[in-house]
Motif scaffolding. Structure first.
Motif, PDB file in Angstrom:
ATOM      1  N   LYS A 538       0.805  -1.219   0.000  1.00  0.00           N
ATOM      2  CA  LYS A 538       0.000   0.000   0.000  1.00  0.00           C
ATOM      3  C   LYS A 538       0.845   1.280   0.000  1.00  0.00           C
ATOM      4  O   LYS A 538       0.338   2.368   0.305  1.00  0.00           O
ATOM      5  CB  LYS A 538      -0.954   0.025   1.193  1.00  0.00           C
ATOM      6  N   ASN A 539       2.117   1.160  -0.337  1.00  0.00           N
ATOM      7  CA  ASN A 539       2.996   2.320  -0.454  1.00  0.00           C
ATOM      8  C   ASN A 539       3.400   2.501  -1.914  1.00  0.00           C
ATOM      9  O   ASN A 539       3.623   1.519  -2.628  1.00  0.00           O
ATOM     10  CB  ASN A 539       4.248   2.150   0.407  1.00  0.00           C
ATOM     11  N   SER A 540       3.522   3.764  -2.326  1.00  0.00           N
ATOM     12  CA  SER A 540       3.926   4.082  -3.689  1.00  0.00           C
ATOM     13  C   SER A 540       5.415   4.415  -3.723  1.00  0.00           C
ATOM     14  O   SER A 540       5.920   5.106  -2.832  1.00  0.00           O
ATOM     15  CB  SER A 540       3.118   5.275  -4.221  1.00  0.00           C
ATOM     16  N   VAL A 576      11.415  -4.983   2.937  1.00  0.00           N
ATOM     17  CA  VAL A 576      10.264  -5.684   2.360  1.00  0.00           C
ATOM     18  C   VAL A 576      10.536  -7.181   2.364  1.00  0.00           C
ATOM     19  O   VAL A 576      11.689  -7.625   2.278  1.00  0.00           O
ATOM     20  CB  VAL A 576       9.954  -5.181   0.927  1.00  0.00           C
ATOM     21  N   LYS A 577       9.454  -7.955   2.436  1.00  0.00           N
ATOM     22  CA  LYS A 577       9.575  -9.407   2.602  1.00  0.00           C
ATOM     23  C   LYS A 577       9.539 -10.173   1.292  1.00  0.00           C
ATOM     24  O   LYS A 577       9.735 -11.386   1.283  1.00  0.00           O
ATOM     25  CB  LYS A 577       8.429  -9.905   3.494  1.00  0.00           C
ATOM     26  N   THR A 578       9.260  -9.469   0.187  1.00  0.00           N
ATOM     27  CA  THR A 578       9.043 -10.164  -1.074  1.00  0.00           C
ATOM     28  C   THR A 578       9.523  -9.319  -2.238  1.00  0.00           C
ATOM     29  O   THR A 578       9.692  -8.098  -2.104  1.00  0.00           O
ATOM     30  CB  THR A 578       7.547 -10.486  -1.255  1.00  0.00           C
ATOM     31  N   GLY A 579       9.729  -9.974  -3.380  1.00  0.00           N
ATOM     32  CA  GLY A 579      10.057  -9.258  -4.610  1.00  0.00           C
ATOM     33  C   GLY A 579       8.849  -9.059  -5.485  1.00  0.00           C
ATOM     34  O   GLY A 579       8.960  -8.600  -6.631  1.00  0.00           O
ATOM     35  N   PHE A 580       7.660  -9.374  -4.955  1.00  0.00           N
ATOM     36  CA  PHE A 580       6.406  -9.237  -5.689  1.00  0.00           C
ATOM     37  C   PHE A 580       5.774  -7.900  -5.334  1.00  0.00           C
ATOM     38  O   PHE A 580       5.670  -7.525  -4.167  1.00  0.00           O
ATOM     39  CB  PHE A 580       5.469 -10.381  -5.311  1.00  0.00           C
ATOM     40  N   VAL A 581       5.348  -7.154  -6.348  1.00  0.00           N
ATOM     41  CA  VAL A 581       4.723  -5.853  -6.136  1.00  0.00           C
ATOM     42  C   VAL A 581       3.271  -5.921  -6.566  1.00  0.00           C
ATOM     43  O   VAL A 581       2.889  -6.743  -7.424  1.00  0.00           O
ATOM     44  CB  VAL A 581       5.457  -4.729  -6.900  1.00  0.00           C
ATOM     45  N   SER A 582       2.441  -5.063  -5.978  1.00  0.00           N
ATOM     46  CA  SER A 582       1.021  -5.057  -6.334  1.00  0.00           C
ATOM     47  C   SER A 582       0.776  -4.354  -7.656  1.00  0.00           C
ATOM     48  O   SER A 582      -0.130  -4.723  -8.412  1.00  0.00           O
ATOM     49  CB  SER A 582       0.207  -4.393  -5.218  1.00  0.00           C
ATOM     50  N   THR A 583       1.595  -3.335  -7.937  1.00  0.00           N
ATOM     51  CA  THR A 583       1.489  -2.622  -9.212  1.00  0.00           C
ATOM     52  C   THR A 583       2.884  -2.272  -9.684  1.00  0.00           C
ATOM     53  O   THR A 583       3.706  -1.786  -8.905  1.00  0.00           O
ATOM     54  CB  THR A 583       0.670  -1.318  -9.057  1.00  0.00           C
TER      55      THR A 583
END
Length: 828
Positions: A538-540, A576-583
């Protein structure tokens, strides 16, 4: 016994001779003015005089130069004043509200005399020896009266590194008898000259910005003393006579009526000396009181009487120079005599008005604190979550301004300073508030001014400097008074999370971020960056965000090293815990690229602008602490191209540096993966050259009315085709890596028109359209040339890249967002 008595009587008879101060001639071993004294001899002379006059002189070492030379200041006054020097200082600051409490005694006028800010204007430092001798000469009734009634501060040499560069050269090449022939070698100072400091910065343009070590150390002491009067001693071209006040127009509109009057009064006292001796001089020309970063204007904005003195001479003059225009020989002796005379005139002027000098100074600061002038009573600087106010906060501290964070949310109205429009303002908890109700609010108002009024167009330096432009700030001026809740925000402190993260993210928005990146790369840390925006948790995150992954950094103490370097540079990390982003692109996407530690080479030497090169040198060594290899421009042809990743060509005259054959060699190197950064007039070497996409715009023919311009209006004709330093907003392609971290609006100080056409095969990253002008003086002829023209371009060439900068983003180390752009050019 008789012989012992005779010996004791002999000792008593010679005691006064031993106690007598040595003249400069006696100490140096040669007549003052017959040779340039080395800096260490001047320092030693001041120490010698102090040792004989400890009750009337205190010598302070307030700093050191980049080359390790001492910066000294002598406090000279009566024995009574020297004994209570600290009490005088604290009472003085209490009287103007810069220390709490009330003064319990009146203070004498405090006069600061600054010599040799430009190293090759070497008469000044030599004059300082005569000044200190005569001030402490008990047989000199005039100077003893000064000591009874004033505290006099003497800085013998503001710029020791530049001074020593000049004197070392001159003393090596001079003839036994000075050669007065203008074309002799001793009148032909080599590159880069002694004018500038170690990093080739002009210290007389640095008072407001304090980018240089010497300035920071000097201003720190200045703020502890806040003198009533500051005199700055210079030299100009050898064909000229002597300049002293009144100053030329334009005056900054905030120069008070009292300061204007005193400027006239100083001129009256100077004229007495010069008329008596039939010495030539001029007033009210060339040297104005507008740009607030000189040794006269910055003290003036701080309430002092600030004046400049200019002696004809400079580096070309040497010890003696024949002048056909004056039918004389200009000597170092005569130059010393003139500077000594204006020194006396300065002190006499202050003496004549000493009560009013003090009362007006107190009034200046009390009015500023209690009833500040100007439309704005509070300045608001939005901090957001970009951390881009770190450098600004440090600068506020160096200036001595009071400020703090809001501490709560406030909704109000204010004027957005870069657009001059009134808007609703939502003040958040961590936004900075700077109240105009403080003793230094006049300086604050002048420096925040987005569009300073210019009463005369003939001026020779920057004419726009608003802090919102310089620091790339979202800032507002409020008509209401707001008081900060606390002094400052909490410092950034990163810790290693209990659950070790997949990666650390660091935003790219402040020059300290570039220093953080540079240190990561030097330490062998693999750093990646996203060329497009993304969102996660939820952060840009904006384009250019640094992504420091655990993968690829297994061989180093990853978490400890990254967090410690981030804390060192006050950079906030987001684990961050992952290399996956929401956008946006995941961290393994092709748009997430690795940044390499490049081998950077910059050219210097004949033909290169010393200040342009110095700004680059300073950027690497002092701002981001990253290695840069300096190469003499004359050796360009023999450069081992396979060892170079980035080649920087500073502003300069390249006609004699880069041949067509060398252009071909550079092009071949770029195609093989090199990066060329050509700046300002260095771009001339590639205009319309095969393979380079840079071309010059078509220019209209000269109009008929230019043919018959009037000789008597030459100065104003020249001004009509100039921009001494005006503010423009460059239209940017914010998706290009060169623009990452440069903010929503990018402002720069434009000083020339290059008339480059847009790239047809490349990226037009930054350009000026019809309406990009913001503030400052631009001549009518120049204005048309600063429209629809390329300023920042990038051209891909084979596996490499050429970056064209028709603007210097690191000019005088002033532009915060310029530093970001230059960092992008080097590392991205």
């Amino acid at each position: 016994m008789t012989r012992l008595i005779r010996f004791l009587l002999f000792l008593l008879s010679i005691q006064p001779a031993f106690a007598q101060n040595q003249t400069p001639d006696q100490f140096l071993g040669f007549p003052l003015g017959s040779k340039f004294a080395y800096h260490h001899l001047i320092v030693d002379y001041f120490k010698s005089i102090q040792s004989q006059n400890a009750d009337r002189m205190k010598l302070v070492r307030y700093g050191t130069t980049n080359e390790g030379r001492p910066l000294m200041l002598a406090f000279v006054s009566s024995s009574e004043n020297i004994a209570k020097l600290e009490t005088i200082r604290t009472n003085h600051l209490k009287s103007i509200g810069l220390l709490p409490g009330k003064a319990d005694a009146e203070v004498p006028p405090i006069v600061w005399l600054s010599y040799n800010v430009h190293g090759n204007e070497a008469v000044s430092a030599n004059t300082s020896m005569q000044v200190i001798y005569e001030l402490l000469n008990k047989d000199n009734a005039l100077t003893q009266d000064f000591l009874k009634n004033m505290v006099i501060l003497v800085d013998p040499c503001i710029n020791p590194d530049g001074y020593e560069r000049y004197t070392q050269w001159y003393n090596r090449v001079q003839n036994v008898s000075p050669d007065v022939t203008p074309f002799a070698i001793e009148h032909d100072e080599p590159w880069p000259g002694g004018r500038f400091n170690h990093y080739l910065f002009d210290l007389n343009r640095d008072w407001a910005w304090q980018t240089q070590k010497e300035t920071q150390e000097r201003v720190a002491l200045y703020n502890q003393w806040m003198p009533h009067f500051h005199a700055d001693f210079h030299e100009m071209g050898p064909s000229r006579s002597y300049y002293f006040p009144p100053a030329a127009k334009p005056y900054n509109k905030d120069v008070t009526a009292w300061q204007r009057h005193f400027n006239e009064l100083v001129g009256e006292y100077c004229r007495k000396y010069f008329d008596k001796n039939n010495w030539p001089y001029f007033t009210r020309n060339d040297y104005d009181l507008f740009y607030p970063s000189y040794g006269d204007t910055w003290p003036t904005a701080n309430g002092a009487i600030g004046v400049t003195y200019e002696q004809g001479g400079g580096g070309r003059a040497g010890l003696a120079l024949e002048r056909t225009n004056e039918h004389d020989t200009l000597t170092l002796n005569s130059r010393i005599a003139h500077h000594y005379a204006t020194t006396l005139a300065t002190l006499e002027t202050v003496m004549s008005q000493r009560e009013k000098v003090i009362s007006e100074f107190i009034k200046f600061h009390q009015d500023a604190a209690n009833a500040p002038t100007g439309s704005f009573k509070t300045y608001v600087v939005k901090t957001g979550d970009s951390e881009n106010t770190r450098s600004f906060s440090q600068w506020l501290d160096r200036q001595g301004f009071s400020y703090g964070i809001a501490g709560k949310s406030i909704s109000t109205k204010g004027t957005e300073l870069t657009s001059a429009t009134e808007q609703p303002v939502k003040i958040d908890n961590n936004d900075l508030l700077i109240s105009a109700f403080q003793p230094k609010s006049n300086l604050l108002r002048i420096l925040f001014d987005p569009k300073p009024a210019l009463e005369d167009s003939v001026t020779y330096d920057v004419t726009s400097w608003g802090l919102a432009y310089i620091f790339g700030l979202k800032a507002y001026g409020l008509k209401e008074k707001l008081t900060p809740a606390t002094n400052a925000a909490m410092p950034i402190e990163n810790t290693v999370p209990a659950a070790l993260p997949y990666a650390y993210l660091s935003k790219w928005s402040d020059s300290e971020d570039a220093a953080f990146l540079a240190e990561l790369l030097k330490n062998g840390v693999l750093v990646k960056t996203s060329n497009t925006p993304f969102e996660m948790d939820k952060n840009s995150y904006a384009s250019g965000t640094l992504i420091i992954t655990r993968k690829g950094n297994e061989r180093i103490p990853f978490d400890k090293l990254v967090t410690s370097l981030a804390n060192k540079h006050s950079v906030k990390l987001t684990p961050v815990k992952t290399g996956f982003v929401s956008t946006g692109p995941d961290f393994g996407n092709d748009n997430v690229v690795a940044l390499k530690a490049p081998k950077v080479v910059a050219l210097s030497g004949d033909g290169i602008s010393p200040t342009a090169f110095g700004a680059i040198w300073h950027y690497f060594e002092q701002q981001i602490n990253y290695p840069v290899t300096i190469v003499n421009a004359a050796k360009l042809a023999s450069l081992p191209w396979n060892e170079v990743d980035v080649l920087i060509l500073p502003d300069g005259r390249y006609a004699d540096i880069i041949s067509d054959r060398q252009v071909e060699a550079i092009q071949s190197w770029v195609k093989n993966g090199g990066k060329l950064i050509a700046m300002e007039h260095a771009t001339d070497a590639f205009v319309s050259k095969p393979g380079f996409g840079l071309t010059k715009k078509f220019s209209e023919k000269r109009k008929d009315d230019d043919t018959f311009k009037k000789y008597g209006e030459q100065q104003r004709e020249d001004a009509s085709d100039s921009s001494p330093g005006s503010m423009f907003q460059i239209t940017m392609d914010r998706t290009h890596p060169l623009a990452f971290g440069c903010g929503e609006a990018y402002f720069t100080i434009v000083r020339d028109a290059y008339e480059r056409d847009y790239l047809k095969d490349g990226w037009n990253v930054g350009y000026l359209k019809e309406d990009n002008y913001k503030a400052g003086f631009v001549g009518t002829k120049m204005a048309g040339r600063l429209k629809n023209t390329l300023i920042i371009g990038a051209q891909e060439m084979g596996r490499g890249q050429v970056i064209y900068l028709m603007d210097d983003p690191v000019f005088r180390a002033m532009l915060e967002k310029g530093k970001m752009l230059f960092g992008n050019a080097v590392f991205r």
